[in-house]
Design an enzyme around this catalytic site. Structure first.
Site, mmCIF file in Angstrom:
data_model
loop_
_atom_site.group_PDB
_atom_site.id
_atom_site.type_symbol
_atom_site.label_atom_id
_atom_site.label_comp_id
_atom_site.label_asym_id
_atom_site.label_seq_id
_atom_site.Cartn_x
_atom_site.Cartn_y
_atom_site.Cartn_z
ATOM 1 N N LYS A 1 0.827 -1.221 0.000
ATOM 2 C CA LYS A 1 0.000 0.000 0.000
ATOM 3 C C LYS A 1 0.857 1.264 0.000
ATOM 4 O O LYS A 1 0.629 2.168 -0.782
ATOM 5 C CB LYS A 1 -0.865 0.093 1.280
ATOM 6 C CG LYS A 1 -1.833 -1.006 1.523
ATOM 7 C CD LYS A 1 -2.695 -0.692 2.747
ATOM 8 C CE LYS A 1 -1.932 -0.585 4.058
ATOM 9 N NZ LYS A 1 -1.401 -1.835 4.596
ATOM 10 N N ARG B 1 -8.894 1.358 9.297
ATOM 11 C CA ARG B 1 -8.553 -0.054 9.512
ATOM 12 C C ARG B 1 -9.651 -0.767 10.292
ATOM 13 O O ARG B 1 -9.529 -1.948 10.563
ATOM 14 C CB ARG B 1 -7.270 -0.156 10.313
ATOM 15 C CG ARG B 1 -6.009 -0.414 9.485
ATOM 16 C CD ARG B 1 -4.845 -0.275 10.433
ATOM 17 N NE ARG B 1 -3.667 -0.986 10.104
ATOM 18 C CZ ARG B 1 -2.577 -0.421 9.597
ATOM 19 N NH1 ARG B 1 -2.579 0.839 9.246
ATOM 20 N NH2 ARG B 1 -1.486 -1.132 9.430
ATOM 21 N N ARG C 1 11.790 -6.725 4.628
ATOM 22 C CA ARG C 1 11.634 -5.261 4.592
ATOM 23 C C ARG C 1 12.704 -4.565 5.416
ATOM 24 O O ARG C 1 13.033 -4.995 6.507
ATOM 25 C CB ARG C 1 10.236 -4.883 5.108
ATOM 26 C CG ARG C 1 9.993 -3.384 5.084
ATOM 27 C CD ARG C 1 8.558 -3.031 4.905
ATOM 28 N NE ARG C 1 7.754 -3.268 6.106
ATOM 29 C CZ ARG C 1 6.493 -2.903 6.197
ATOM 30 N NH1 ARG C 1 5.897 -2.298 5.184
ATOM 31 N NH2 ARG C 1 5.807 -3.152 7.288
ATOM 32 N N ARG D 1 11.997 -2.874 10.927
ATOM 33 C CA ARG D 1 10.962 -2.305 11.800
ATOM 34 C C ARG D 1 10.657 -3.290 12.917
ATOM 35 O O ARG D 1 10.524 -4.478 12.672
ATOM 36 C CB ARG D 1 9.693 -2.050 10.976
ATOM 37 C CG ARG D 1 9.383 -0.585 10.814
ATOM 38 C CD ARG D 1 8.267 -0.375 9.831
ATOM 39 N NE ARG D 1 6.979 -0.818 10.340
ATOM 40 C CZ ARG D 1 5.837 -0.620 9.700
ATOM 41 N NH1 ARG D 1 5.835 0.003 8.531
ATOM 42 N NH2 ARG D 1 4.710 -1.031 10.197
ATOM 43 N N ARG E 1 -0.297 -9.286 13.347
ATOM 44 C CA ARG E 1 -0.838 -8.171 12.538
ATOM 45 C C ARG E 1 -1.739 -8.710 11.417
ATOM 46 O O ARG E 1 -2.751 -8.114 11.076
ATOM 47 C CB ARG E 1 0.303 -7.336 11.939
ATOM 48 C CG ARG E 1 1.037 -6.536 13.003
ATOM 49 C CD ARG E 1 2.314 -5.949 12.458
ATOM 50 N NE ARG E 1 2.071 -4.835 11.561
ATOM 51 C CZ ARG E 1 2.979 -4.373 10.703
ATOM 52 N NH1 ARG E 1 4.159 -4.928 10.617
ATOM 53 N NH2 ARG E 1 2.692 -3.356 9.928
HETATM 54 P P1 AMP Z 1 1.453 0.712 9.239
HETATM 55 O O1 AMP Z 1 2.720 1.465 9.005
HETATM 56 O O2 AMP Z 1 0.313 1.233 8.424
HETATM 57 O O3 AMP Z 1 1.619 -0.778 9.110
HETATM 58 O O4 AMP Z 1 1.036 0.990 10.781
HETATM 59 C C1 AMP Z 1 1.894 0.624 11.853
HETATM 60 C C2 AMP Z 1 1.108 0.496 13.147
HETATM 61 O O5 AMP Z 1 0.485 1.750 13.476
HETATM 62 C C3 AMP Z 1 -0.055 -0.507 13.097
HETATM 63 O O6 AMP Z 1 0.360 -1.825 13.333
HETATM 64 C C4 AMP Z 1 -0.944 0.028 14.211
HETATM 65 O O7 AMP Z 1 -0.451 -0.305 15.491
HETATM 66 C C5 AMP Z 1 -0.814 1.534 14.036
HETATM 67 N N1 AMP Z 1 -1.839 2.069 13.087
HETATM 68 C C6 AMP Z 1 -1.636 2.656 11.881
HETATM 69 N N2 AMP Z 1 -2.787 3.017 11.295
HETATM 70 C C7 AMP Z 1 -3.774 2.637 12.163
HETATM 71 C C8 AMP Z 1 -5.185 2.704 12.132
HETATM 72 N N3 AMP Z 1 -5.851 3.239 11.085
HETATM 73 N N4 AMP Z 1 -5.856 2.210 13.203
HETATM 74 C C9 AMP Z 1 -5.223 1.676 14.268
HETATM 75 N N5 AMP Z 1 -3.899 1.561 14.355
HETATM 76 C C10 AMP Z 1 -3.153 2.043 13.314
#
Ligand code: AMP
Length: 210
Positions: free
Chosen positions: A13, A88, A123, A155, A166
């Site tokens: 994404k 999400r 990654r 990460r 996740r």
């Molecule tokens: P990402 O980089 O999009 O994978 O986000 C990393 C982490 O941030 C996720 O695993 C969640 O803990 C938190 N996070 C990001 N976006 C959201 C969202 N829309 N709702 C809840 N937690 C989020």
């Protein structure tokens, strides 16, 4: 254009959102990146979000909805934006509706769990926000960022056990959004390909971008 990118963590994404953002000249907004930055700088929101984000759990809806409300009010969002990683959950999608946001397209990038686990293990990220993959998108020397030269790292939430949790959260809580947006008639799906450029071609074509 107002676009949402849906997909499992690691589906691509963020990468595709950046490409479309450049093509259309609209910002790509990643709630995950905003949260990581807040954790790094130690803001109040960062302190609240830290334990959730690092264990692979979702940060509570009210916190993330607050982040998005603040971000979408900025002037660079006037002509549209791409949301990468928000919403999400169904309550987050409902909050977007309640804010009066009119979406053009919700694009779901479909990738199997097996492929996700393989991708996440490779990654590598940089402090500056750039993202690489040892096999699919390596940096020039494999160790340092091509944009700023800093050493790449893994990460914390890309550790294998965190990736599996996740993915479970994705299937249970985020995937139902496909039905939510299909019912509104704005859902499109593309199959994530092994080669990044191939996924980009499908993405641009699904969005009607030449
Ligand atoms: P990402 O980089 O999009 O994978 O986000 C990393 C982490 O941030 C996720 O695993 C969640 O803990 C938190 N996070 C990001 N976006 C959201 C969202 N829309 N709702 C809840 N937690 C989020």
């Amino acid at each position: 254009m107002r676009i949402i990118f849906l997909g499992a963590p690691g589906a691509g994404k963020g990468t595709q959102a950046e490409i479309v953002s450049e093509r259309l000249g609209i910002p790509s907004i990643s709630t995950g990146a905003i949260i990581r930055e807040a954790i790094k700088t130690g803001t109040e929101m960062g302190l609240k979000a830290r334990a959730y984000a690092e264990s692979g759990a979702l940060v509570p809806d009210d916190v993330v909805i607050g982040i998005i409300q603040e971000r979408l009010a900025k002037s660079d969002c006037e002509n549209g934006y791409i949301l990468d990683g928000f919403p999400r959950t169904v309550p987050q999608a409902e909050a977007l509706d309640a804010m009066g946001v009119k979406l053009d397209v919700v694009l779901s990038i479909e990738v199997s769990d097996e492929a996700i686990v393989e991708r996440m293990s490779g990654r590598r990220v940089c402090e500056c926000g750039a993202s690489y993959h040892v096999k699919y998108k390596p940096s020039s020397d494999g160790e340092h960022c091509d944009k700023c030269g800093k050493t790449l790292t893994i990460r914390r939430d890309d550790a294998p056990e965190v990736v599996l949790s996740r993915l479970a959260v994705f299937h249970e809580t985020t995937e139902p959004l496909k039905e939510f947006y299909a019912a509104k008639g704005i859902l499109k799906m593309v199959e994530g390909q092994e080669k990044l450029d191939d996924t980009t071609a499908l993405t641009l074509s699904a969005l009607g971008i030449q």
